[in-house]
Design an enzyme around this catalytic site. Structure first.
Site, PDB file in Angstrom:
ATOM      1  N   LYS A  37      39.262 -46.698  75.248  1.00  0.00           N
ATOM      2  CA  LYS A  37      38.368 -47.599  74.506  1.00  0.00           C
ATOM      3  C   LYS A  37      36.911 -47.135  74.626  1.00  0.00           C
ATOM      4  CE  LYS A  37      37.343 -51.472  76.883  1.00  0.00           C
ATOM      5  NZ  LYS A  37      36.059 -51.993  77.200  1.00  0.00           N
ATOM      6  N   ASP A  95      37.658 -69.439  83.539  1.00  0.00           N
ATOM      7  CA  ASP A  95      38.447 -68.840  82.465  1.00  0.00           C
ATOM      8  C   ASP A  95      38.965 -69.968  81.589  1.00  0.00           C
ATOM      9  OD1 ASP A  95      39.930 -65.773  82.397  1.00  0.00           O
ATOM     10  OD2 ASP A  95      40.595 -67.336  80.995  1.00  0.00           O
ATOM     11  N   GLY A 115      47.963 -33.531  82.902  1.00  0.00           N
ATOM     12  CA  GLY A 115      49.155 -34.380  82.786  1.00  0.00           C
ATOM     13  C   GLY A 115      49.308 -34.912  81.380  1.00  0.00           C
ATOM     14  N   LEU A 141      34.846 -50.167  89.012  1.00  0.00           N
ATOM     15  CA  LEU A 141      36.098 -50.401  89.746  1.00  0.00           C
ATOM     16  C   LEU A 141      37.246 -49.660  89.091  1.00  0.00           C
ATOM     17  CD1 LEU A 141      35.798 -54.301  89.858  1.00  0.00           C
ATOM     18  CD2 LEU A 141      34.834 -52.638  91.468  1.00  0.00           C
ATOM     19  N   PHE A 168      39.362 -35.732  89.113  1.00  0.00           N
ATOM     20  CA  PHE A 168      39.582 -35.894  87.667  1.00  0.00           C
ATOM     21  C   PHE A 168      39.847 -34.574  86.949  1.00  0.00           C
ATOM     22  CE2 PHE A 168      39.368 -40.347  86.541  1.00  0.00           C
ATOM     23  CZ  PHE A 168      39.146 -40.851  87.805  1.00  0.00           C
ATOM     24  N   LYS A 219      43.112 -33.433  87.104  1.00  0.00           N
ATOM     25  CA  LYS A 219      44.559 -33.442  87.231  1.00  0.00           C
ATOM     26  C   LYS A 219      45.138 -33.411  85.817  1.00  0.00           C
ATOM     27  CE  LYS A 219      47.747 -34.217  90.482  1.00  0.00           C
ATOM     28  NZ  LYS A 219      48.421 -33.031  89.950  1.00  0.00           N
ATOM     29  N   CYS A 230      40.275 -48.727  79.887  1.00  0.00           N
ATOM     30  CA  CYS A 230      38.862 -48.310  79.868  1.00  0.00           C
ATOM     31  C   CYS A 230      38.610 -47.004  79.118  1.00  0.00           C
ATOM     32  CB  CYS A 230      38.364 -48.190  81.293  1.00  0.00           C
ATOM     33  SG  CYS A 230      38.655 -49.685  82.239  1.00  0.00           S
TER      34      CYS A 230
HETATM   35  C1  UGA Z   1      38.216 -46.140  85.187  1.00  0.00           C
HETATM   36  C2  UGA Z   1      37.080 -45.551  86.052  1.00  0.00           C
HETATM   37  O1  UGA Z   1      37.608 -44.599  86.970  1.00  0.00           O
HETATM   38  C3  UGA Z   1      36.338 -46.660  86.826  1.00  0.00           C
HETATM   39  O2  UGA Z   1      35.234 -46.095  87.497  1.00  0.00           O
HETATM   40  C4  UGA Z   1      35.841 -47.700  85.809  1.00  0.00           C
HETATM   41  O3  UGA Z   1      35.188 -48.778  86.459  1.00  0.00           O
HETATM   42  C5  UGA Z   1      37.027 -48.254  85.042  1.00  0.00           C
HETATM   43  O4  UGA Z   1      37.677 -47.167  84.346  1.00  0.00           O
HETATM   44  C6  UGA Z   1      36.506 -49.266  84.067  1.00  0.00           C
HETATM   45  O5  UGA Z   1      35.734 -48.906  83.174  1.00  0.00           O
HETATM   46  O6  UGA Z   1      36.759 -50.470  84.239  1.00  0.00           O
HETATM   47  P1  UGA Z   1      40.739 -46.911  85.675  1.00  0.00           P
HETATM   48  O7  UGA Z   1      40.875 -47.038  84.186  1.00  0.00           O
HETATM   49  O8  UGA Z   1      41.221 -48.007  86.550  1.00  0.00           O
HETATM   50  O9  UGA Z   1      39.185 -46.687  86.084  1.00  0.00           O
HETATM   51  O10 UGA Z   1      41.555 -45.630  86.099  1.00  0.00           O
HETATM   52  P2  UGA Z   1      41.267 -44.123  86.562  1.00  0.00           P
HETATM   53  O11 UGA Z   1      41.728 -43.960  87.937  1.00  0.00           O
HETATM   54  O12 UGA Z   1      39.907 -43.689  86.239  1.00  0.00           O
HETATM   55  O13 UGA Z   1      42.296 -43.354  85.608  1.00  0.00           O
HETATM   56  C7  UGA Z   1      42.181 -43.425  84.185  1.00  0.00           C
HETATM   57  C8  UGA Z   1      43.251 -42.593  83.514  1.00  0.00           C
HETATM   58  O14 UGA Z   1      42.986 -41.203  83.690  1.00  0.00           O
HETATM   59  C9  UGA Z   1      44.663 -42.812  84.058  1.00  0.00           C
HETATM   60  O15 UGA Z   1      45.558 -42.862  82.963  1.00  0.00           O
HETATM   61  C10 UGA Z   1      44.945 -41.576  84.899  1.00  0.00           C
HETATM   62  O16 UGA Z   1      46.321 -41.258  84.947  1.00  0.00           O
HETATM   63  C11 UGA Z   1      44.161 -40.530  84.140  1.00  0.00           C
HETATM   64  N1  UGA Z   1      43.740 -39.383  84.976  1.00  0.00           N
HETATM   65  C12 UGA Z   1      42.836 -39.570  85.980  1.00  0.00           C
HETATM   66  C13 UGA Z   1      44.227 -38.108  84.689  1.00  0.00           C
HETATM   67  O17 UGA Z   1      45.036 -37.905  83.776  1.00  0.00           O
HETATM   68  N2  UGA Z   1      43.784 -37.056  85.455  1.00  0.00           N
HETATM   69  C14 UGA Z   1      42.888 -37.214  86.453  1.00  0.00           C
HETATM   70  O18 UGA Z   1      42.520 -36.196  87.094  1.00  0.00           O
HETATM   71  C15 UGA Z   1      42.414 -38.502  86.744  1.00  0.00           C
END
Ligand code: UGA
Length: 434
Positions: A263, A30, A253, A153, A249, A251, A260
């Site tokens: 974007k 880095d 809210g 991830l 997914f 849920k 991620c």
């Molecule tokens: C997401 C993907 O799940 C990963 O597979 C991917 O690798 C990653 O982006 C990436 O591109 O690097 P992440 O952003 O860490 O992972 O978080 P998530 O757990 O997917 O949640 C994303 C958002 O969706 C959060 O704000 C969460 O609160 C929201 N969410 C998730 C909901 O509002 N409802 C749901 O049912 C699930």
């Protein structure tokens, strides 16, 4: 295998550490020397469960080292994973300048065959540009390949996701590149899917966009539930029992945040339009997500009418639980709106408060950060739940009620059972439920 990982952000550091854990010899790179110093002390510069332990043990075993010298890292490795940022630009497209910079740097330091692996989320066709840049900047005739190996991830469970993946997508166009990547991921060989490069790039963008679509879909259904007697949690459960739909997914809210989904949805919509495809569906996913904040603020207004001079307790600042990341967190927009309307805020988050302080510094009256959920509730006219941290589920709500000036609870993540909360004497609103 000698591997370099360029970029030690969330994806890069987890990737470097886990590749070392798989037994490879890894050098993480880095440009940010301060970051490298923290990492070399055996600790990640961000909160990620399980990462510090793995990092420290692989540093100790000598499988893993770090450097701020890009040329050294590139020259030392045969395979280079590119994990630099691709942040969004004003028009929704991804800013690819850091990828281009790394491609140039690799080209200028070719001292043998190199396999350049795109790990960052990039728009389809990026490999074409990497090859083009490398061909024009290379200073020697050594051969190279480009491959795509997208990461899946999730923040908060990144180490587990890496070490037990659902799938390992490998997009390649030569046998040499395929063999190298298959050897790197030998331990997961039953889960490897080999494709061409455009396909692998698209698997990533399409996966994230589809998950975002599920979230916006259920949020749209939540709005419909609020105008009927339906309950969104039960609708999601009923839908999810169909294995063709699946329960995850769904849920409802405050919508999706993080570095991620917001974007990637925009970037896929943009690249699709550029390639002449109608991407209205994804633009609607994005628009529904944006509207979640207005709908939530409307619930607050219905409960309190005037916000000026009111004390608002806020539980949860991170974009989701188990992380200190606040990038694109719905809490930022809610806080901005509340401050605009003259409210006084008492903010609590188990991990993300210090990051939020950089955006909204402590101010004696308008913004104060507190050390417990109970302190956030103290004298509050309303209490908001913005992130579903596990510790909120076990709050002593009877105690919370005695602390508040007004027992109003607005639950943006459907953490509580409405009947139980109301039985304690709270006025309660949540998402898609009566
Ligand atoms: C997401 C993907 O799940 C990963 O597979 C991917 O690798 C990653 O982006 C990436 O591109 O690097 P992440 O952003 O860490 O992972 O978080 P998530 O757990 O997917 O949640 C994303 C958002 O969706 C959060 O704000 C969460 O609160 C929201 N969410 C998730 C909901 O509002 N409802 C749901 O049912 C699930």
């Amino acid at each position: 295998m000698k591997i370099a990982v360029v970029g030690t952000g969330y994806v890069g550091l987890v990737t470097a550490t886990c590749l070392a854990e798989l037994g490879h010899s890894v050098i993480g790179m880095d440009k940010d020397e301060a970051k490298i110093r923290i990492i070399l002390s055996g600790r990640a510069p961000f909160y990620e469960p399980g990462l510090d332990e793995l990092l420290a043990s692989n540093l100790k075993k000598g499988h893993l080292r770090f450097s701020s010298d890009q040329a050294e890292a590139i020259r030392a490795a045969e395979v280079i994973f590119v994990c630099v940022g691709t942040p969004p630009q004003e028009d929704g497209s991804a800013d690819m300048s850091q990828i281009e910079e790394v491609a140039r740097m690799i080209a200028e330091n070719l001292n043998g065959y190199k396999l350049v692996v795109e790990k960052s989320t990039v728009p389809v066709k990026t490999s074409f540009w990497i090859k083009r840049v490398m061909s024009s900047f290379k200073k020697s005739e050594h051969p190279f390949d480009v491959a795509s190996n997208p990461e899946f991830l999730r923040e908060g469970s990144g180490v587990g996701d890496f070490m037990s993946p659902d799938r390992v997508i490998i997009g390649v166009e030569t046998e040499r590149a395929r063999d190298l990547l298959v050897r790197i991921y030998e331990r997961f060989k039953d889960r490897i899917v080999i494709t061409n490069i455009d396909t692998a790039e698209l698997v990533k963008h399409a996966s994230n966009s589809f998950l975002a679509l599920k979230i916006s879909f259920i949020n749209m259904i939540a709005d419909l539930c609020e105008r009927t007697d339906a309950d969104v949690e039960m609708v999601a459960r009923g839908m999810g029992l169909d294995p063709r739909i699946g329960g995850s997914f769904l849920k409802a809210g405050l919508g999706y945040g993080g570095s991620c989904f917001p974007k990637d949805v925009k970037a896929l919509a943009k690249i699709g339009s550029e390639l002449g495809v109608d991407m209205t569906l994804l633009r609607d996913v994005d628009a529904i997500n944006d509207d979640r904040i207005r709908i939530f603020m409307e619930k607050i207004r219905r409960a309190l009418w005037i916000l000026k001079g009111k004390t608002v307790g806020i539980l949860g600042l991170a974009f989701k639980p188990e992380t200190d990341d606040i990038r694109e967190a719905p809490s930022i927009k809610v806080i901005r709106e509340l401050l605009k309307q003259g409210a006084f805020l008492r903010l609590y988050d188990p991990k993300a408060a210090s990051n939020m302080k950089e955006l909204f510094p402590e101010d004696s009256q308008a913004v104060s950060y507190v050390a417990s959920p109970y302190q956030a509730a103290q004298d509050a006219h309303i209490l908001l739940i913005l992130t579903e941290w596990e510790e909120f589920r076990t709050l002593d709500l009877a105690r919370v009620k005695t602390l508040m000036a007004n027992p109003i609870l607005i639950d943006g993540r459907n953490v509580f059972d409405p009947a139980a909360v109301r039985a304690l004497g709270f006025e309660y609103a949540s998402i898609g439920r009566k």
